[in-house]
Design an enzyme around this catalytic site. Structure first.
Site, PDB file in Angstrom:
ATOM      1  N   CYS A  91      -1.105 -10.389  -5.499  1.00 21.99           N
ATOM      2  CA  CYS A  91      -0.936 -11.838  -5.621  1.00 21.99           C
ATOM      3  C   CYS A  91       0.462 -12.162  -6.143  1.00 21.99           C
ATOM      4  O   CYS A  91       0.984 -11.449  -6.997  1.00 21.99           O
ATOM      5  CB  CYS A  91      -1.942 -12.498  -6.555  1.00 21.99           C
ATOM      6  SG  CYS A  91      -3.654 -12.236  -6.102  1.00 21.99           S
ATOM      7  N   GLU A 128       2.509  12.848   1.936  1.00 19.28           N
ATOM      8  CA  GLU A 128       3.283  11.618   2.121  1.00 19.28           C
ATOM      9  C   GLU A 128       3.264  11.188   3.598  1.00 19.28           C
ATOM     10  O   GLU A 128       3.075  10.016   3.913  1.00 19.28           O
ATOM     11  CB  GLU A 128       4.713  11.826   1.607  1.00 19.28           C
ATOM     12  CG  GLU A 128       5.667  10.673   1.811  1.00 19.28           C
ATOM     13  CD  GLU A 128       5.194   9.337   1.261  1.00 19.28           C
ATOM     14  OE1 GLU A 128       4.242   9.286   0.473  1.00 19.28           O
ATOM     15  OE2 GLU A 128       5.770   8.320   1.677  1.00 19.28           O
ATOM     16  N   LYS A 136       2.002  -4.752  -1.567  1.00 21.58           N
ATOM     17  CA  LYS A 136       3.064  -3.826  -1.961  1.00 21.58           C
ATOM     18  C   LYS A 136       3.007  -3.470  -3.439  1.00 21.58           C
ATOM     19  O   LYS A 136       3.310  -2.351  -3.826  1.00 21.58           O
ATOM     20  CB  LYS A 136       4.427  -4.423  -1.617  1.00 21.58           C
ATOM     21  CG  LYS A 136       5.542  -3.445  -1.908  1.00 21.58           C
ATOM     22  CD  LYS A 136       6.595  -3.479  -0.860  1.00 21.58           C
ATOM     23  CE  LYS A 136       7.592  -2.364  -1.043  1.00 21.58           C
ATOM     24  NZ  LYS A 136       7.171  -1.097  -0.454  1.00 21.58           N
TER      25      LYS A 136
HETATM   26  C1  F6R Z   1       2.791   3.738   0.248  1.00 21.19           C
HETATM   27  C2  F6R Z   1       3.011   2.842  -0.860  1.00 21.19           C
HETATM   28  C3  F6R Z   1       2.130   2.965  -2.050  1.00 21.19           C
HETATM   29  C4  F6R Z   1       2.976   2.886  -3.332  1.00 21.19           C
HETATM   30  C5  F6R Z   1       2.070   2.871  -4.571  1.00 21.19           C
HETATM   31  C6  F6R Z   1       2.868   2.871  -5.853  1.00 21.19           C
HETATM   32  O1  F6R Z   1       3.721   3.547   1.257  1.00 21.19           O
HETATM   33  O2  F6R Z   1       3.868   2.014  -0.825  1.00 21.19           O
HETATM   34  O3  F6R Z   1       1.383   4.133  -2.026  1.00 21.19           O
HETATM   35  O4  F6R Z   1       3.827   3.988  -3.356  1.00 21.19           O
HETATM   36  O5  F6R Z   1       1.253   1.744  -4.546  1.00 21.19           O
HETATM   37  O6  F6R Z   1       3.702   1.753  -5.923  1.00 21.19           O
HETATM   38  P1  F6R Z   1       4.951   1.694  -6.890  1.00 21.19           P
HETATM   39  O7  F6R Z   1       5.909   2.727  -6.452  1.00 21.19           O
HETATM   40  O8  F6R Z   1       5.461   0.319  -6.753  1.00 21.19           O
HETATM   41  O9  F6R Z   1       4.429   1.995  -8.272  1.00 21.19           O
END
Ligand code: F6R
Length: 569
Positions: free
Chosen positions: A2, A452, A564
């Site tokens: 959100c 990955e 994201k």
């Molecule tokens: C995959 C992806 C997620 C993030 C995860 C951690 O492409 O984007 O697996 O890597 O949610 O997010 P951050 O790095 O923002 O802590």
């Protein structure tokens, strides 16, 4: 999860400004959206539409949603309105049922299935009882269990109210307006002055001023000047942000390597010293950042450093932390709640906290006594790509300080070289995109890469992909291999163990695809070390995932069900 925006301005502005700012936060959640401008309550399912509505107002709030409580529909979209109170909320209220039952007993009728609506009813009920708004917010913060970044508007009152616990909230300070947003992307095009809310703080926001409070006491908080690379929100000639961001890897990688030797040099050396002085170093992260952490732990382990990588959501269950432990959080957004929780736990145990983040001034950066920035620039696509390459590169740079010399300086050029594989990967994707299942095998540094690549394929192409240790295959998963099942093997330097894992699946009819470093490999990556191979093969995998999703005609930058920044547990 959100995104929220609220603007209080001296001069009237239209919903276009509000929604174009909200659009910058759409990556935080995109199942529905809405806004309230004092007269109009708009709620819609789907992606944000910036209309040309000309109604101008001085104060408004908006929200883009990633559903937690209640399905995806207009009723559950924010803002929520009760009586004269309208709110938007990011977070989860754990005791929403008790709050709701209490409010229903007072005759309040709820319209949505969300936890958030309770905030609006709570405030409206207390206002009707004649209480003062600041006293109400103070009490609400005491009574809510859970997380919130919430903006509140009250009919007939042109002040904007805000409160926060654990979910991120920042105030962008401009000459003629105040912009509240979930992160600095909300306003970084117009101001570089911001104030970050800390837990249980609340504020009154006027067009040219603000007052912060905690526990009923007024706080003195000054705006800080922040630095951020230019907004990278334009797709340019690329069909998708994801492809553009993969193509940016060579340049952002160079930017990172340069900065580790210049403006980040002092912090970098301090982090090396922290690792040297710690009894053990524990990386913690989620998803893609966890895979980069696994690479980091393995690089350091090769130099005799006691290092591990633990998935943040399982942190407490699998590691012992004490005051001689260094915990390094790795996070693109710097806001991932599982990581924040792991850091809180580590802090309680007396550990030293450091971090490797992309978004500056994020919660994780602010929780750390030392932080390095990966300088990947904004990732708009939900799938993380250039951030992974830079996270892995920081790991390489750290390990180099412990004697693991593995081609760091040449990485940007090598990453550029990987882009030349695009036509081959496009062809391969045409062959693979109709399969339902796919396996990726790796050993050693190839294992995090296998995971990955599989994660990238799953999240954007919706093909079931499993990334696993080559050696584990024969302990069960090999039962799933059928005639034609695609199996990608990551084979550095013709590793005999990976060769035999590949042969084992081939013997059972698998369509094997070797990504390796010898001419026998179907995709022969020009890597001179295992570490280089790991990073380059990951980029290759990102491109393969992209072209599989493209062949399946899917919404690559905003895959279903995802957001994201995962700011809920
Ligand atoms: C995959 C992806 C997620 C993030 C995860 C951690 O492409 O984007 O697996 O890597 O949610 O997010 P951050 O790095 O923002 O802590």
């Amino acid at each position: 999860m959100c995104g929220i925006i609220g603007i209080n301005a001296t001069e009237p502005y239209t919903s276009q400004e509000l929604l174009s700012r909200l659009k910058k936060l759409e990556y935080r959640g995109y199942d529905s959206w809405g806004y309230w401008n004092g007269t109009q309550l708009v709620k819609k399912v789907g992606k944000i539409e910036v209309s040309d509505d000309q109604q101008a107002v001085n104060v408004a709030i908006s929200h883009t949603r990633w559903a937690t409580h209640g399905g995806v529909n207009e009723k559950n979209a924010h803002p929520h309105r009760a009586g004269k109170v309208t709110i938007v909320h990011n977070g989860i209220i754990d005791n929403w049922k008790e709050l709701r039952t209490g409010l229903e007993a007072k005759g309040r009728g709820f319209r949505s299935e969300t936890d958030s609506e309770a905030i609006a009813h709570y405030i409206d009920t207390a206002l009707n009882e004649g209480k003062d708004i600041l006293a109400i917010i103070k009490l609400l913060i005491e009574e809510i269990h859970g997380t919130f970044a919430s903006l509140i508007m009250i009919d007939g009152d042109d002040t904007l109210y805000a409160m926060k616990r654990d979910s991120p909230l920042a105030l962008g300070v401009c000459k003629d307006r105040m912009i509240l947003g979930s992160d600095i992307y909300a306003f970084s095009d117009t101001t570089n002055e911001a104030i970050f809310f800390e837990n249980d703080e609340y504020a009154t926001i006027r067009p040219t001023g603000y007052t912060f409070y905690k526990n009923g006491e007024e706080l003195v908080k000054e705006a800080k000047a922040f630095k951020w690379t230019t907004m990278e929100e334009d797709k340019q000639e690329y069909a998708h942000f994801m492809l553009k961001e993969i193509h940016e890897e060579p340049s952002v990688n160079q930017r990172l390597i340069d900065s580790l030797q210049t403006e980040q040099d002092v912090h970098f050396k301090e982090l090396v010293d922290l690792i040297k002085n710690a009894k053990k170093t524990v990386f913690t992260a989620a998803g893609t950042a966890y895979h980069a952490s696994l690479l980091g732990a393995s690089f350091l382990h090769k130099c005799g450093v006691n290092a591990q990588a633990i998935i943040a959501s399982e942190f407490e269950n699998f590691i012992t932390i004490d005051d001689e432990t260094l915990v390094i959080a790795v996070s693109q957004s710097g806001e991932t709640m599982d990581v924040i929780e792991a850091l809180k736990y580590s802090k309680d145990k007396g550990a030293t906290i450091a971090s490797i983040v992309n978004v500056p001034y994020s919660t994780i950066e602010r929780m750390s006594s030392l932080s390095l920035q990966i300088l990947a620039g904004q990732e708009v696509a939900v799938a993380s790509t250039k951030a992974f390459a830079n996270q892995a590169t920081v790991m390489l740079a750290l390990a180099q300080e412990f004697g693991y010399a593995n081609g760091l300086a040449g990485m940007p050029k090598k990453l550029a070289g990987v882009l030349a594989f695009e036509p081959e990967l496009q062809k391969l994707a045409q062959e693979l995109h109709e399969h339902r299942d796919l396996y990726v095998l790796g050993r050693g540094l190839g294992y995090p890469v296998a995971r990955e690549i599989a994660l990238k394929i799953k999240e954007i192409s919706y093909v079931h992909a499993e990334g696993m240790m080559g050696g584990e295959l024969k302990h069960g998963t090999i039962a799933l291999i059928e005639n034609g099942t695609p199996v990608i093997s990551l084979v550095y330097n013709d590793d005999p163990k990976m060769r035999s894992s590949t042969q084992e699946v081939k013997a059972r009819g698998a369509r094997t695809i070797v990504i390796g470093t010898t001419p026998q490999a179907e995709l022969n990556v020009p890597a001179e070390s295992e570490a280089e191979f790991a990073i380059l093969a990951s980029t290759l995998g990102q491109l393969l995932a992209y072209y599989i999703a493209l062949a399946r005609n899917l919404p690559i930058d905003k895959p279903r069900n995802l957001a994201k920044s995962v700011t809920v547990l």
